[in-house]
Each structure stands twice: as C-alpha cells, then as structure tokens.
Design an enzyme around this catalytic site. Structure first.
Site, PDB file in Angstrom:
ATOM      1  N   SER A 160       0.833  -1.199   0.000  1.00  0.00           N
ATOM      2  CA  SER A 160       0.000   0.000   0.000  1.00  0.00           C
ATOM      3  C   SER A 160       0.873   1.256   0.000  1.00  0.00           C
ATOM      4  CB  SER A 160      -0.969  -0.039   1.189  1.00  0.00           C
ATOM      5  OG  SER A 160      -1.989   0.919   1.047  1.00  0.00           O
ATOM      6  N   ASP A 199      -8.986  -4.961  -6.092  1.00  0.00           N
ATOM      7  CA  ASP A 199      -8.633  -4.026  -5.013  1.00  0.00           C
ATOM      8  C   ASP A 199      -9.709  -2.947  -4.896  1.00  0.00           C
ATOM      9  OD1 ASP A 199      -7.471  -2.200  -3.247  1.00  0.00           O
ATOM     10  OD2 ASP A 199      -5.467  -2.463  -4.069  1.00  0.00           O
ATOM     11  N   HIS A 236      -7.413  -5.550  -1.470  1.00  0.00           N
ATOM     12  CA  HIS A 236      -6.202  -4.805  -1.109  1.00  0.00           C
ATOM     13  C   HIS A 236      -5.194  -5.687  -0.364  1.00  0.00           C
ATOM     14  CE1 HIS A 236      -3.895  -1.211  -0.646  1.00  0.00           C
ATOM     15  NE2 HIS A 236      -3.918  -1.263   0.663  1.00  0.00           N
TER      16      HIS A 236
END
Length: 802
Positions: free
Chosen positions: A661, A734, A768
């Site tokens: 991330s 995601d 994610h």
C-alpha cells in the site's frame, strides 16, 4: 442464444491478452508453515468468567473468494446468502471456564459455515451465525454444556452491520432479519435504458476515490433489495419474534440502558454514485420499545460535501450515556465541519433526556474537535478528549456534564508521543449492563504498551484523578512481552495477561495481584517450530539529519557471526510533527514471531536478513511535510543500509526493499530516486497521485493546491528513472480508496515503455490484502524468484543525489 464456438474464441483471446498462468508454490517447508492452523482468536466473557476460543482459517481456498458477489455502495454482497462477502473461514468455538479449569466445545452444525459469534451479557451463552442453505441463520449455544440450537426459522441480514445484539436479560436478541415475503431480487437487464448521469452544481465536493460504488438505477434497486432488513426481538427460549417498525435500510440500532428506547439510523433515498452507503441520505430517530418513532434527531441528505479531514455538519457521535435510564448525547460542529475555517469553538455537546418531548440542550462548547468520552463510575462524569488538528494534539480532562465549566485537565499530549500517552482505559461491566472505567475511589486504571527508549514494556497503571499521580500495578518482565487484558472479579485481586517471549507463542495467564501466583489458561503451541530459533534484535540508528530510527532485525537460519548476507527491508512511512516523537521506540524484540500469510519474514528461509518495520518517518509541519517526502525516505533507507553494513552483517550490494500500500508507494519512489537497492517489491500501491487528487495519507492539500508536490511524489512520472528491477503485485479486485489496480498496470507499462525491468502479477479475486491460500503461496514464490534473479546490485552504479 448460445453460439457454439463463441465461448472458445472468447476464452482464447482472454487468455492471450491476460497471459494467465498457473499458481506458483514455494518450497514444501514454506508451504507447510503457511498452511498451519493459527492460534485461535480469544474473547473474554462480559463477566470475566470464561474465554471463548474461535478457531479459524485466515486463508481459504480461491474457490471461496471466487463465489459470486455484487459490488454495491462500497460493499461486496454475496447474493446467494444475502450477506457480505466471506473471506475468512471460522471452524470451531471452545469455551474455557477460568475457575472450573475445564473446556467445553460448542456444537456447530455440519451443514453450514460458522461465522460471527457474541457472548450473552450473563456470560452463559454464545450466539453465533451459520451460513446455511437458506441464508444466514442465528444459533445459540449453552456455554456450560456446549449444546446449541437454531433460533427461529428466519434468516438475518449482515449487509449493513452485525445482525444480532443481545438484550440485558440474556434471553432476547435484537436482530436484523430478512423481511418475510420479500420476494425475488429485481430483474436487472444488461440493456441500458440510458446513460448514467452526474452533475456538478457549483458546490464543493472533495471526496475520496471510493470504489465498488453504485453506477446506475439497476444497482440502486439491487442495493435496496439486499440491504433491507426487519428489526425484531426474538426470545431464544420460546422463539417468539416481535417485529419493530417496518422493513428498512437499517445501519444501526441500539437500546437505551433501560431498554425502553431504541436509537435507529436508516438509509433512505436518494442514494449517490460518488460516495459509499454510509454517506447516503439517512435519518436517525428514537423509537419506543414497541417500534414507534417518537423523535427525529437528524435527517441528512447525501453527505458528499464534507470538508477534507472534516466532519459532517449536524448531529454526530450519538450515544446513550451510561448510568442514566435514557439520556442521549451527541456532538455538532460549530465551524461547518471545516477544520481550516477560523472558529473560536469547533464543536458543541448536546443532550436530550427521555421522554424526548423537550428540545435538546447545549452542555458545553469545545475549543477543538471532539475526540470521545471515557465514562467514570459516577453519573454524569467522564473524561472528555479534544483534538487540536493544527498541533496534532489531544487534551483530556475530567468533566461533570452538570457543571462542564469546572473541567480538570488530566492529559495534554501529542498524538505521536507514545512515551507519554496514557494508554487504553480499563473498563468494567456493572450489574445493570453499563460499561464504565474501573475505579477505586479516585484511582482509575490504564493499560499501556509501555513504549520507552529501551523498547516496549507493557504496564497496568493506576492513575489518581485528583493528584495526577501514576503508579504501575504490573509491569512486563524484561525478557518477555506481557500485556494486561482484564481484571477477573470485582475485587481486582486477579487479572489476565497475554504472555509471550521470543520463543513462546502468546498464551493467556491468570495472575494473582498479592501473591504473584499465576496459572496458564491456554496452551497454544508454536505453529512453525522450524523457525522458532531465529535470532532477532531491536536496532537503533540515525539518519544524516539526526532523526533517530529503529527496526527489528531478523537474521537468517543458521546465521554465523561475521557472515555478510543479503538484506530485505520492509517498511511503511509514517508522518510526525517533530524528530523527537518520530524517533520513539515503538516495538519490542521480545515478541513471538509469527510466520503467517505473505509475510516478508519468509525471506529468512532464503538466506536473507530481514529488517522489519524499518522506520521511515516523514517529519515536519503537517501542512507541508510531504515537500521533502522523497529526501526523507531515501535518507532513512540509506541510513539502515549504512548501519548494518558498518556492523559487518550485510552485503550492501544485495539489498532489496518492499512494502504494501503506502509502503509500495514508498518502494517505487526509492527505486526512482536512489540506487541503493538491488530490487524492489511493491504490493497494492498507488503510483500516480493525480488519481488521488483530494489528499492521501495525511496530506492536507489538494492536487490543485500543491500540484508540484503531487507530481514530484508520483513515481509514475519518474518511470524512466526506475532501472532497478521492480516486482509489482496487485489484487485484481482491489477496492481500497486510491489503490486502483490500474495504478500497478500503468506503472508497469511506463517502466516497460522506458526500457526498465519489471514484472506485474495480478491476483484473481483478491482485494487490497491477499487472502486465498493459492494467492498467498504464489506471492511468496514470486518474491523469492524475483530476489533470486535480481538479488545483486551493480556495485559501480552511480548513486542518485538527493
């Protein structure tokens, strides 16, 4: 009409375009560790008499993630179950009775899948959900015998939140049920009736880049269908169901302490194509116990105009005050919810008492933004906290809501100052079901992580509300990591801790305050004994501007002192207002090391040392700290390499770096602006900041207010400088705001188009974070292969200047 051959042609071209391959696996030793059953989750009963152990599988097969779901209003809904998408498998429930020292396995039906569970207030029963053939069923187990039964013949709806909430008698449960006779889902045509249209009307609406949103009226109808529920109270002994109100889109529902009133928030049309369901039009009401609305607290339109880092303009943070039969509190902004607007007061605190026929009263105005209550054991007394955004500071003071002007400041500390933070307040459940802070006269209790220059040493502290004195009741021993969990019994003579060491996994211990006697409540075993003996240490070093840095260094299996080994650095940048708090030590090398999921710690099996959670602080004024983001992360990474090289531990030409991330964003920037690394691994990142134009992380400026900074911080703009091999991994599904899958796809294309070396791995059905067992094993195999192929940097490569 089906056309023979058409499917074959489509599949052929889809495979050619996507270059789909089979899942990879690392070595059998690594795979066995990944697939080992983790230690259970633990929940303590409200009466502190028992522990509930939940066995689970965090990495189900890809077939579970591949079950069909709908993307609606920011949610992922399984239409077969009429429930949220399932990404974890729960497999068993066990109760451990503390005094009796016995275990009870709860009966779980074999014709369904276990889901969420909840203790009854009296600590004698456990409610749990089963995903059955007809939907999500409600079951209740006797925690003493283990016997369980299904409650009623209805199915519940968890689309908008938990569908079950115990009442205080432990005989009734408030549920959100699928309305009886609801009928079939709306038929949705793939043939559009027209275009999807949005319009800007001159108002400022700076929202995050949410995903899985409604796209058209067909989506809106499906969302309405699957999110609708009927509030009802069911008696678990008689199965009698009392419906409350009519079916609606209920986001929340909670009884007052005397259970004569219900605070209900429900969504209503119009919906929005720009924000998630929580910002749709909605109404909050007070109902009587028959389900009749007696007072509307607030009706919001679609709230897509909330200022950046601001709050909604209107009643928010509504809660029932403990120790009163039915008193409702809430907060309202006095600055329009805008943190940048100049204002003498940011918020006001409001109160309204039963029977809710009179107008609400203002209790007090707050200079800064309301940050929450911690309730004391005398009616109307609490610790109230305010947040000063300009300084990133929290002030907490004792206050009587009957005389709020006579406040007494208890804590005044930076949000980044872990050395002086009070910790988490310790609560207890009173006989009437209210939760308040544990209090002996003027003494209250805090559980703190015990951050210090020497590392973390968790403590249980007593704090005096009058004198402000603070004393430790229990401190973690030096060669362990031992956290306070809860007191057992009203006399506070016993308490439970979660104890672990470098070589022993966390287990729950019952401790006696006076005698020091202790008794193990659980006996969880090491799931990966092959790696237990790995050496690790908390290291401290400084970057060139003097900011202190830390990280946990793990050395590979069978490491020999004096041996130089390759290094993999894993990090995630965080923002701080000053160097002092940025350099605080927030970890312990006494924690047990779990090898789970796609952890970079598995590089230890490949002969690498791993610097885990290497601090990459971005220090400065909150308004402008990102102006030097790149310079600061490059300097932090280089400082770690220099320090470990000076110790003779690593080969500095064999250093990889990675992150997930925002850590992936960091990784790409490090490769674009330095030549310190042999390779990089970036997972689920965002690389073009023009696609997150209204802020990212703690950035307070929009793209149009700081266009140069957004461009400077976008590694996509410097793809021509990324010559160090970069492995990009991303979930195809995601749904995290900002980290669209296209972020990795476009960066890969840019690197490839500029002659760089990169590989793009897109994981089917993953969001994610990655959950399927096949995905986890594939990610590890890809990382190992990338490091093996590109693990050595050319020692003559010029260093990019900062």
């Amino acid at each position: 009409m089906r056309i023979p051959g058409l499917i074959t042609v489509c599949i052929f071209f889809a495979g050619a375009l996507a270059a789909q391959s089979v899942y990879k696996r690392p070595s059998d030793d690594v795979a066995r560790i990944v697939e080992a059953r983790p230690t259970p989750n633990v929940s303590i009963s409200p009466t502190q008499g028992a522990l509930l152990l939940t066995d689970y599988n965090p990495n189900p097969g890809i077939a579970v993630l591949a079950e069909p779901y709908l993307k609606l209003a920011g949610l992922r809904i399984n239409p077969t179950l009429n429930a949220r998408q399932r990404i974890t498998e729960f497999v068993g429930l066990t109760v451990i009775w503390i005094n009796e020292q016995r275990k009870v396995s709860l009966e779980i039906p074999t014709n369904g899948r276990l889901n969420a569970s909840a203790w009854s207030p009296d600590g004698k029963k456990v409610a749990f959900l089963i995903d059955g053939s007809d939907g999500v069923q409600l079951w209740v187990a006797d925690a003493l015998s283990g016997k369980s039964k299904r409650i009623g013949n209805f199915v519940v709806n968890d689309v908008l939140g938990s569908p079950m909430r115990w009442l205080e008698d432990s005989e009734r449960i408030l549920v959100r049920a699928i309305p009886a006779g609801r009928g079939a889902a709306p038929l949705v045509s793939n043939v559009p009736s027209g275009p999807s249209v949005e319009e800007a009307n001159g108002k400022t609406s700076q929202v995050m880049t949410f995903q899985d949103l409604l796209r058209n009226e067909n989506d809106a109808k499906l969302f309405e269908y699957y999110a609708q529920s009927q509030l009802a109270i069911v008696n678990i002994n008689t199965n009698v169901v009392q419906n409350m109100g009519t079916p609606g889109l209920y986001m929340s529902a909670g009884f007052s302490p005397d259970e004569n009133y219900l605070l209900v928030t429900a969504l209503q049309r119009p919906f929005s194509y720009r924000v998630q369901y929580s910002n749709f039009s909605r109404k909050t009401e007070i109902w009587d116990k028959s389900g009749k609305s007696i007072r509307t607290i607030v009706t919001f339109p679609v709230t897509d105009e909330i200022p950046r880092q601001g709050v909604v303009n209107g009643p928010r943070e509504m809660e029932w005050e403990p120790l009163y039969p039915a008193r409702l509190l809430w907060v309202e902004a006095l600055d329009g919810g805008d943190p940048v607007k100049k204002a003498d007061y940011r918020d006001k605190l409001m109160v309204q008492d039963a029977p809710f026929s009179a107008e609400p009263k203002e209790i007090v105005k707050l200079k800064f933004r309301f940050a929450g209550f911690e309730w004391l054991n005398a009616a109307g007394t609490a610790i109230l906290s305010e947040y000063d955004r300009d300084r990133r500071w929290v002030t907490s003071y004792k206050v009587s809501l009957d005389n709020p002007a006579a406040k007494d400041t208890l804590f005044d500390v930076s949000v980044n100052d872990d050395y002086n933070a009070p910790g988490e307040p310790v609560y207890e459940r009173l006989a009437n079901g209210d939760y308040v802070m544990v209090q002996d006269s003027n003494w209250i209790f805090y559980s703190t992580e015990g951050a210090s220059p020497k590392g973390q040493f968790p403590r249980l502290d007593r704090f005096n509300l009058k004198t402000k004195e603070r004393y430790p009741v229990y401190t973690c021993p030096p060669n362990a990591y031992d956290e306070f969990i809860t007191f057992v019994g009203s006399d506070r003579s016993r308490f439970i801790t979660r104890y672990q060491t470098k070589n022993a996994p966390p287990n729950y211990i019952l401790r006696y305050v006076q005698s020091g006697v202790q008794r193990a409540l659980t006996e969880f075993k090491d799931p990966a004994p092959l790696l237990t003996g790995i050496e690790k240490q908390l290291i401290k070093y400084k970057r060139k501007d003097g900011v202190p840095l830390t990280g946990t260094l793990y050395l590979p299996l069978n490491y020999q002192k004096g041996q130089r080994v390759p290094l993999f650095i894993w990090a995630y940048p965080l923002e701080y207002g000053d160097a002092g708090t940025a350099g605080q030590v927030r970890d312990s090398d006494q924690k047990f090391t779990y090898f789970r999921g796609d952890s970079p710690l598995f590089f230890l099996t490949q002969g690498y040392a791993v610097l885990m959670d290497a601090t990459m602080p971005v220090v400065g004024n909150p308004e402008t700290m990102n102006n030097t983001f790149i310079e600061q992360i490059v300097s932090s990474g280089r400082a770690a390499i220099d320090y470990l090289d000076s110790l003779g531990i690593i080969n500095r030409n064999m250093v990889g770096v990675g992150g997930h991330s925002y850590g992936a964003f960091m990784t790409a920037n490090l490769l674009a602006h330095s030549d310190d690394y042999a390779f990089g691994i970036a997972r689920s990142g965002a690389y073009n900041r023009s696609l997150t134009p209204f802020g990212f992380q703690s950035e307070r400026r929009s793209y149009w207010e700081a266009q140069e900074i957004y461009q400077k911080l976008s590694p996509f703009n410097f793809a021509n400088q990324i010559k160090t091999p970069l492995l990009l991994i991303h979930g195809e599904a995601d749904n995290n705001p900002g980290t669209f899958t296209i972020q990795s796809e476009r960066l890969f294309q840019a690197i490839k188009g500029n002659g760089g070396t990169a590989r793009l791995v897109l994981l089917p059905f993953e969001s994610h974070g990655y959950r399927a067992r096949e995905s986890i094993l594939d990610v590890l195999a890809e990382m190992f292969e990338w490091a093996k192929k590109h693990g050595t940097r050319e020692s003559t490569a010029p260093v990019k200047k900062q």
